[in-house]
Design an enzyme around this catalytic site. Structure first.
Site, PDB file in Angstrom:
ATOM      1  N   GLU A  43     -10.541  -6.609   3.386  1.00  0.00           N
ATOM      2  CA  GLU A  43      -9.382  -6.055   4.101  1.00  0.00           C
ATOM      3  C   GLU A  43      -9.668  -5.996   5.593  1.00  0.00           C
ATOM      4  OE1 GLU A  43      -8.201  -1.975   3.202  1.00  0.00           O
ATOM      5  OE2 GLU A  43      -6.287  -2.300   4.232  1.00  0.00           O
TER       6      GLU A  43
ATOM      7  N   GLU B   9      -0.880  -0.671  -4.384  1.00  0.00           N
ATOM      8  CA  GLU B   9      -2.125   0.071  -4.106  1.00  0.00           C
ATOM      9  C   GLU B   9      -1.907   1.567  -3.933  1.00  0.00           C
ATOM     10  OE1 GLU B   9      -4.597  -1.798  -1.138  1.00  0.00           O
ATOM     11  OE2 GLU B   9      -5.032   0.112  -0.167  1.00  0.00           O
TER      12      GLU B   9
ATOM     13  N   ASP C  50     -14.339   2.915   0.012  1.00  0.00           N
ATOM     14  CA  ASP C  50     -14.576   2.806   1.457  1.00  0.00           C
ATOM     15  C   ASP C  50     -16.054   3.109   1.684  1.00  0.00           C
ATOM     16  OD1 ASP C  50     -12.813   3.362   4.378  1.00  0.00           O
ATOM     17  OD2 ASP C  50     -14.962   3.783   4.255  1.00  0.00           O
TER      18      ASP C  50
ATOM     19  N   GLU D 194      -9.853   4.112  -2.338  1.00  0.00           N
ATOM     20  CA  GLU D 194     -10.377   4.491  -1.015  1.00  0.00           C
ATOM     21  C   GLU D 194     -10.578   6.000  -0.889  1.00  0.00           C
ATOM     22  OE1 GLU D 194      -6.737   2.773   0.802  1.00  0.00           O
ATOM     23  OE2 GLU D 194      -6.869   4.415   2.210  1.00  0.00           O
TER      24      GLU D 194
ATOM     25  N   HIS E 248     -12.106  -0.940   1.044  1.00  0.00           N
ATOM     26  CA  HIS E 248     -11.089  -0.440   1.967  1.00  0.00           C
ATOM     27  C   HIS E 248     -11.550  -0.695   3.404  1.00  0.00           C
ATOM     28  CE1 HIS E 248      -9.502   3.003   4.484  1.00  0.00           C
ATOM     29  NE2 HIS E 248      -8.423   2.337   4.154  1.00  0.00           N
TER      30      HIS E 248
ATOM     31  N   ASP F  17       0.850  -1.193   0.000  1.00  0.00           N
ATOM     32  CA  ASP F  17       0.000   0.000   0.000  1.00  0.00           C
ATOM     33  C   ASP F  17       0.886   1.244   0.000  1.00  0.00           C
ATOM     34  OD1 ASP F  17      -1.992   1.846   0.259  1.00  0.00           O
ATOM     35  OD2 ASP F  17      -2.743   1.127   2.178  1.00  0.00           O
TER      36      ASP F  17
HETATM   37 MG   LIG Z   1      -4.979   1.606   1.264  1.00  0.00          MG
END
Ligand SMILES: [Mg+2]
Length: 387
Positions: free
Chosen positions: A337, A238, A288, A265, A315, A212
């Site tokens: 996640e 990511e 998200d 996200e 997310h 990430d």
């Molecule tokens: Mg992330």
């Protein structure tokens, strides 16, 4: 039945009690994380030194019979006036079941400043409260109302850099937070690659490893790092670039045809995902649910992904009941996640979370089937923000 009130609230609940000493502090206590501000030395060392100070808030939607639904969103103090002074008063009187209409009205009411950025957080809070309320009035879990269950349990990957602890907890896939960015030069790039190599050796070849990059890179750096890490078989890389840099993502796609690229996200509203999916700029969409516009927006993103033949991985979808219900309901969400927030040695059941939220066991979550999102309101204190 009519909506009689929409209000923002502070949401207080106790952390689970325990006296377990961690084996060591969590990686988040002092480790660097590459981010958009790492080019500025006084903020580079520690990401929390500059992040917004605003915590989460709850949004309550109340029905004429007194039943309430609870949504949650971030950046509370600046989002609350959008709800309490603008959206809420204009949506009171609508039908409690009309999740699509209320979402559409909320988005259109935000048109003068666009329902993106902070306004999307306001829309998310209201939309999630609407779904929670609908579930309670119908006495069904939200994942059923959203078309599920699509699976019996959620397979999770762990996010964080305490990889040994994640292995101990039973996760089979893990995502690292990249420590250094372009301002850290070649030695930073090498240190990033060494972290990836170290964790690949630790977890072996049979587990997925992801990276990430939290909006920290430019295209050139992302390409150099991905090339340097190619031997360690990253399942995906990511959020390399600023969320608005669509031209950059297009360039990244062209320069890294072999690398799975993900983001989303910090994308708001379904239209951005539509562009990305139509042009195959990224391979996996990562909205998200508490930020993008709620479950209604996530369902639209999932439809976009399904039409394009790509997948959605929410997310932090495993860390709250909203993401868990969406991930259980939607067929195009293959993985969930889970940000591991307890330090090494402290079991996940002791994480501070919304009461009623299931935690992973051996890397899988089974959300409860109680009505709405299954939040245990008895254990929560809700206090109106605007009095
Ligand atoms: Mg992330």
């Amino acid at each position: 039945m009519e909506i009689t009130d929409i209000r923002t609230v502070t949401v207080d609940y106790p952390a689970p009690d325990h006296d377990i000493e961690p084996d060591r502090p969590a990686w988040t206590e002092d480790g660097p994380v590459a981010n958009p501000m790492t080019r500025y030395p006084r903020y580079a060392a520690f990401r929390p030194s500059w992040r917004p100070p605003w915590g989460s808030i709850g949004v309550v939607v109340e029905a004429a019979d007194g039943t309430i639904g609870l949504g949650m969103t971030s950046h509370g103090p600046v989002v609350a006036p959008i709800i309490d002074e603008h959206l809420g008063p204009r949506l009171v009187g609508e039908d409690c079941m009309a999740t699509e209409k209320v979402y559409d009205m909320a988005v259109r009411l935000c048109a003068p400043f666009t329902a993106a950025g902070l306004a999307a957080y306001a829309v998310s809070g209201i939309d999630l409260a609407m779904w929670d309320l609908k579930g309670k009035l119908l006495d069904r879990p939200v994942y059923e109302l959203a078309g599920g269950p699509a699976r019996s349990e959620l397979t999770c990957y762990a996010t964080g850099n305490d990889t040994d602890w994640q292995l101990e907890l039973g996760f089979d896939a893990m995502k690292l937070a990249c420590p250094y960015g372009p301002a850290d030069g070649r030695s930073g790039l090498e240190a990033n690659a060494e972290l990836v190599e170290d964790r690949r050796q630790l977890i072996g070849d049979d587990r997925d490893l992801m990276l990430d990059c939290w909006m920290a890179f430019d295209v050139d750096y992302a390409v150099r790092l991905a090339e340097r890490c190619r031997a360690y078989d990253l399942r995906w890389i990511e959020e390399c670039l600023a969320p608005e840099d669509i031209a950059g993502y297009r360039a990244l796609r062209n320069r890294l045809p072999w690398q799975t690229i993900t983001t989303g996200e910090h994308w708001y509203r379904p239209a951005r995902f539509q562009t990305a999916a139509a042009d195959r700029i990224v391979d996996i969409l990562q909205p998200d649910i508490n930020w993008v516009g709620g479950l209604t927006a996530v369902r639209r993103v999932a439809d976009i992904a399904a039409a394009a033949g790509i997948s959605v991985i929410l997310h932090a979808g495993g860390n709250n009941p909203y993401g868990q219900h969406a991930s259980l309901a939607l067929p195009d969400v293959p993985l969930t996640e889970y940000f591991v927030a307890t330090p090494p040695g402290v079991p996940l059941e002791y994480s501070h979370r919304l009461p009623g939220t299931a935690v992973p066991e051996d890397g899988t979550i089974t959300p409860p089937s109680s009505p709405g999102f299954g939040i245990d309101l008895e254990s929560i204190e809700l206090t109106p923000i605007d009095g």
